[in-house]
Scaffold this motif. Structure first.
Motif, PDB file in Angstrom:
ATOM      1  N   CYS A   5       0.873  -1.174   0.000  1.00  0.00           N
ATOM      2  CA  CYS A   5       0.000   0.000   0.000  1.00  0.00           C
ATOM      3  C   CYS A   5       0.912   1.226   0.000  1.00  0.00           C
ATOM      4  CB  CYS A   5      -0.872  -0.020   1.255  1.00  0.00           C
ATOM      5  SG  CYS A   5      -1.817   1.495   1.475  1.00  0.00           S
ATOM      6  N   VAL A   6       0.629   2.173  -0.875  1.00  0.00           N
ATOM      7  CA  VAL A   6       1.416   3.414  -0.914  1.00  0.00           C
ATOM      8  C   VAL A   6       0.492   4.553  -0.491  1.00  0.00           C
ATOM      9  CG1 VAL A   6       2.644   5.056  -2.410  1.00  0.00           C
ATOM     10  CG2 VAL A   6       2.998   2.599  -2.709  1.00  0.00           C
ATOM     11  N   ILE A   7       0.900   5.311   0.530  1.00  0.00           N
ATOM     12  CA  ILE A   7       0.082   6.440   0.995  1.00  0.00           C
ATOM     13  C   ILE A   7       0.669   7.725   0.391  1.00  0.00           C
ATOM     14  CG2 ILE A   7      -0.850   7.656   3.022  1.00  0.00           C
ATOM     15  CD1 ILE A   7      -1.477   4.770   3.406  1.00  0.00           C
ATOM     16  N   GLY A   8      -0.127   8.432  -0.392  1.00  0.00           N
ATOM     17  CA  GLY A   8       0.339   9.688  -1.002  1.00  0.00           C
ATOM     18  C   GLY A   8       0.533   9.530  -2.502  1.00  0.00           C
ATOM     19  N   THR A   9      -0.002  10.474  -3.268  1.00  0.00           N
ATOM     20  CA  THR A   9       0.103  10.376  -4.734  1.00  0.00           C
ATOM     21  C   THR A   9       0.843  11.587  -5.306  1.00  0.00           C
ATOM     22  OG1 THR A   9      -2.019  11.460  -4.956  1.00  0.00           O
ATOM     23  CG2 THR A   9      -2.044   9.057  -5.008  1.00  0.00           C
ATOM     24  N   GLY A  10       1.912  11.982  -4.628  1.00  0.00           N
ATOM     25  CA  GLY A  10       2.699  13.128  -5.097  1.00  0.00           C
ATOM     26  C   GLY A  10       3.886  12.678  -5.935  1.00  0.00           C
ATOM     27  N   TYR A  11       4.922  13.517  -5.941  1.00  0.00           N
ATOM     28  CA  TYR A  11       6.110  13.272  -6.751  1.00  0.00           C
ATOM     29  C   TYR A  11       6.868  12.009  -6.303  1.00  0.00           C
ATOM     30  CZ  TYR A  11       5.606  17.751  -9.101  1.00  0.00           C
ATOM     31  OH  TYR A  11       5.144  18.774  -9.884  1.00  0.00           O
ATOM     32  N   VAL A  12       6.688  11.605  -5.036  1.00  0.00           N
ATOM     33  CA  VAL A  12       7.343  10.381  -4.569  1.00  0.00           C
ATOM     34  C   VAL A  12       6.385   9.193  -4.663  1.00  0.00           C
ATOM     35  CG1 VAL A  12       8.437   9.248  -2.599  1.00  0.00           C
ATOM     36  CG2 VAL A  12       8.833  11.673  -3.001  1.00  0.00           C
ATOM     37  N   GLY A  13       5.155   9.392  -4.170  1.00  0.00           N
ATOM     38  CA  GLY A  13       4.196   8.287  -4.074  1.00  0.00           C
ATOM     39  C   GLY A  13       3.851   7.668  -5.423  1.00  0.00           C
ATOM     40  N   GLU A  79       1.101  -6.095   3.021  1.00  0.00           N
ATOM     41  CA  GLU A  79       2.195  -6.591   3.874  1.00  0.00           C
ATOM     42  C   GLU A  79       3.125  -5.419   4.189  1.00  0.00           C
ATOM     43  OE1 GLU A  79       3.747 -10.348   1.710  1.00  0.00           O
ATOM     44  OE2 GLU A  79       2.283  -9.362   0.396  1.00  0.00           O
ATOM     45  N   TYR A  80       3.179  -4.472   3.267  1.00  0.00           N
ATOM     46  CA  TYR A  80       4.033  -3.290   3.417  1.00  0.00           C
ATOM     47  C   TYR A  80       3.179  -2.038   3.193  1.00  0.00           C
ATOM     48  CZ  TYR A  80       7.677  -6.679   2.063  1.00  0.00           C
ATOM     49  OH  TYR A  80       8.510  -7.762   1.958  1.00  0.00           O
ATOM     50  N   VAL A  81       3.412  -1.006   4.009  1.00  0.00           N
ATOM     51  CA  VAL A  81       2.761   0.286   3.754  1.00  0.00           C
ATOM     52  C   VAL A  81       3.868   1.323   3.599  1.00  0.00           C
ATOM     53  CG1 VAL A  81       1.062   1.950   4.551  1.00  0.00           C
ATOM     54  CG2 VAL A  81       1.017  -0.374   5.416  1.00  0.00           C
ATOM     55  N   PHE A  82       3.908   1.984   2.453  1.00  0.00           N
ATOM     56  CA  PHE A  82       4.903   3.033   2.213  1.00  0.00           C
ATOM     57  C   PHE A  82       4.275   4.393   2.476  1.00  0.00           C
ATOM     58  CE2 PHE A  82       8.770   1.225   0.357  1.00  0.00           C
ATOM     59  CZ  PHE A  82       8.379  -0.101   0.252  1.00  0.00           C
ATOM     60  N   ILE A 116       4.573  -4.105   7.805  1.00  0.00           N
ATOM     61  CA  ILE A 116       5.806  -3.311   7.902  1.00  0.00           C
ATOM     62  C   ILE A 116       5.491  -1.917   7.365  1.00  0.00           C
ATOM     63  CG2 ILE A 116       8.180  -3.081   7.097  1.00  0.00           C
ATOM     64  CD1 ILE A 116       8.248  -6.158   6.843  1.00  0.00           C
ATOM     65  N   ILE A 117       5.783  -0.923   8.180  1.00  0.00           N
ATOM     66  CA  ILE A 117       5.479   0.458   7.767  1.00  0.00           C
ATOM     67  C   ILE A 117       6.785   1.123   7.352  1.00  0.00           C
ATOM     68  CG2 ILE A 117       4.603   2.683   8.603  1.00  0.00           C
ATOM     69  CD1 ILE A 117       2.918   0.453  10.484  1.00  0.00           C
ATOM     70  N   VAL A 118       6.848   1.509   6.095  1.00  0.00           N
ATOM     71  CA  VAL A 118       8.099   2.039   5.533  1.00  0.00           C
ATOM     72  C   VAL A 118       7.933   3.532   5.297  1.00  0.00           C
ATOM     73  CG1 VAL A 118       9.834   1.744   3.731  1.00  0.00           C
ATOM     74  CG2 VAL A 118       8.290  -0.150   4.273  1.00  0.00           C
ATOM     75  N   ASN A 119       8.840   4.313   5.850  1.00  0.00           N
ATOM     76  CA  ASN A 119       8.743   5.749   5.631  1.00  0.00           C
ATOM     77  C   ASN A 119       9.683   6.201   4.527  1.00  0.00           C
ATOM     78  OD1 ASN A 119       7.916   8.352   5.978  1.00  0.00           O
ATOM     79  ND2 ASN A 119       9.696   8.783   7.243  1.00  0.00           N
TER      80      ASN A 119
END
Ligand code: UDX
Length: 449
Positions: A5-13, A79-82, A116-119
């Motif tokens: 799961c990716v949180i944020g839809t900007g230049y990185v997300g 399993e992973y959240v970015f 796993i929460i990945v920043n």
């Protein structure tokens, strides 16, 4: 295949989500901005990034990538959240963590299984620990999780190739096996992976960006000295760059660095040092030189126009903080344009991608459809972003339509001699050759503005 799961839809997300999906993973992208998600579902990109639209379209079609405003949907199988949300500068220079906090709290309240929460957002050293604390405190009932820092090194304009061909991946966690699990996601990229602790990973990001900003300020300071002494900084940089210990990248003198990262990150690192009782001498100098570089270009234009900008018309080519992006955040061009207008000049401006942002942000500019239109009838033309389309303009046509043939090249795009042959009064940055600097150099002072 992993569930991400990716949180944020900007230049990185967005590039992160698209690239992970392209590597065969199933990715759900979450953003609380309903309008952005609606646009993405309709196949429209909220940002300009070369190759992004095709990447997103391909992976949505293949069923590997989806978009939602619902954390429940995003986290259901994850399993992973970015976390890829913005970390703007607060007024005091510290990074503002309200979006990271909100994301961490919502993850904590929504998660129903271990993850796993990945920043990925750039956050002050110690934020990983802080995030873990917020999540623990906000969970309605304890569920296992680990926090990993995976700083992003993507550049706008080449985010997709930077993701697919990174120089390195840095992973930091106090839970080694969680970091190793994240490493598996990056293994297909065949680049070095450094696993370290949380705080060290967070620091690597700041130290890397501050070093690159230092390189730019260094060459910009050298450019001022070159102007005074009659040397050409572009040749100086080439001569330095062949030395492998120095390297040729990030040695282009110009109007200073801008964008959403360098200005904010150098300020935040200096601030971290200050709040821990240290005096960040070098970082302060890097920021001061960067500010000066923008002022220096205005002084140059003003001098060439006889000492005043009142009632003059200046054409500006380039408004984005660099080429191949529509981003105007902390753009040197924005500062220069505002200052020109504050001093009484009319500004005609053109940028291939950033007009929409610029019109919103720079009240009073006269927007143009092309470089030629921006040059028509102006007393001086100034280049502020090194777009490819500015490199081979029809300079005879440009000069003929200008009121005065003054060309100030803030990015050293042109050969000074060729421009003089075209009949321009030409000034680059740090190019004192041919007497340019000796007659027009400015003392390194900011007092004049
Ligand atoms: C930067 C970092 O490169 C990236 O690793 C990090 O993740 C985010 O910040 P970005 O902000 O996209 O990326 O821009 P970058 O290409 O690094 O350029 C930053 C600024 O420095 C631009 O304004 C650019 O014009 C300027 N610059 C760059 C120079 O003035 N001279 C140079 O030699 C290089």
């Amino acid at each position: 295949m992993k569930n991400i799961c990716v949180i944020g839809t900007g230049y990185v997300g967005l590039p992160t989500a698209g690239c992970f999906a392209d590597l065969g993973n199933r990715v759900v992208t979450v953003d609380i901005d309903e309008r952005k998600i609606q646009r993405l579902l309709a196949g429209q990109m909220p940002i300009y990034e070369p190759g992004l639209e095709e990447l997103i379209e391909r992976n949505v079609k293949a069923g590997r990538l989806s978009f939602t405003t619902s954390y429940e949907e995003g986290l259901r199988d994850a399993e992973y959240v970015f976390i890829c949300v913005g970390t703007p500068s607060a007024v005091d220079g510290e990074a503002d963590l309200k979006y990271v906090r909100a994301a961490a709290q919502t993850i904590a309240q929504t998660m129903t299984h271990p993850m796993i929460i990945v920043n990925k957002s750039t956050v002050p050293v110690g934020t990983g620990d802080w995030t873990a604390e917020i999540i623990s405190k906000s969970q309605p009932k304890p569920i296992d999780f680990a926090v990993v820092s995976c700083p992003e090194f993507l550049r706008e304009g080449s985010a997709i190739s930077d993701f697919m061909k990174p120089d390195r991946t840095v992973l930091g966690s106090n839970n080694r096996s969680a970091a190793e699990a994240v490493a598996e996601l990056y293994e297909p990229l065949h680049a070095p992976i450094l696993i370290t602790d949380l705080r060290t990973a967070e620091m690597i990001k700041y130290a890397s960006n501050a070093f690159l900003a230092t390189k730019i300020s260094f060459i910009n300071e050298i450019s001022i000295i070159c102007e005074r002494l009659g040397a050409d900084v572009t040749e100086v940089a080439r001569g330095m760059g062949y030395d492998k210990r120095i390297g040729s990248q990030f040695l282009q003198a110009g109007v200073g660095y801008g964008g959403s990262c360098f200005p904010k990150d150098v300020k935040a690192l200096a601030n971290m040092a200050l709040t821990h009782g240290m005096h960040p001498q070098l970082l302060n100098a890097v920021m001061e030189i960067n500010d000066f570089q923008r002022k220096h270009i205005i002084l140059k234009i003003r001098d060439l126009l006889g000492g005043s900008l009142e009632d003059k018309t200046v054409g500006v080519l380039g408004l984005a903080f660099k080429e191949n992006t529509d981003d105007t955040r902390e753009s040197p061009a924005s500062t220069v344009v505002r200052s020109l207008m504050n001093q009484g000049a009319r500004v005609k401006a053109y940028d291939p991608m950033a007009m929409e942002h610029a019109i919103r942000e720079l009240d009073g500019i006269i927007p143009c459809q092309s470089a030629y239109e921006a040059a028509e009838g102006v007393d001086a033309l100034v280049i502020l972003t090194p777009w490819n389309e500015f490199k081979n303009l029809d300079f005879e046509r440009i000069r003929r339509t200008m009121h005065e043939p003054i060309l100030v090249d803030g990015r050293n795009l042109y050969d000074p001699e060729t421009m003089r042959q075209h009949g321009f009064v030409y000034r680059g940055v740090g190019r004192g050759y041919n007497g340019e600097g000796r007659t027009n150099g400015h003392a390194h002072t900011t007092s004049a503005l």
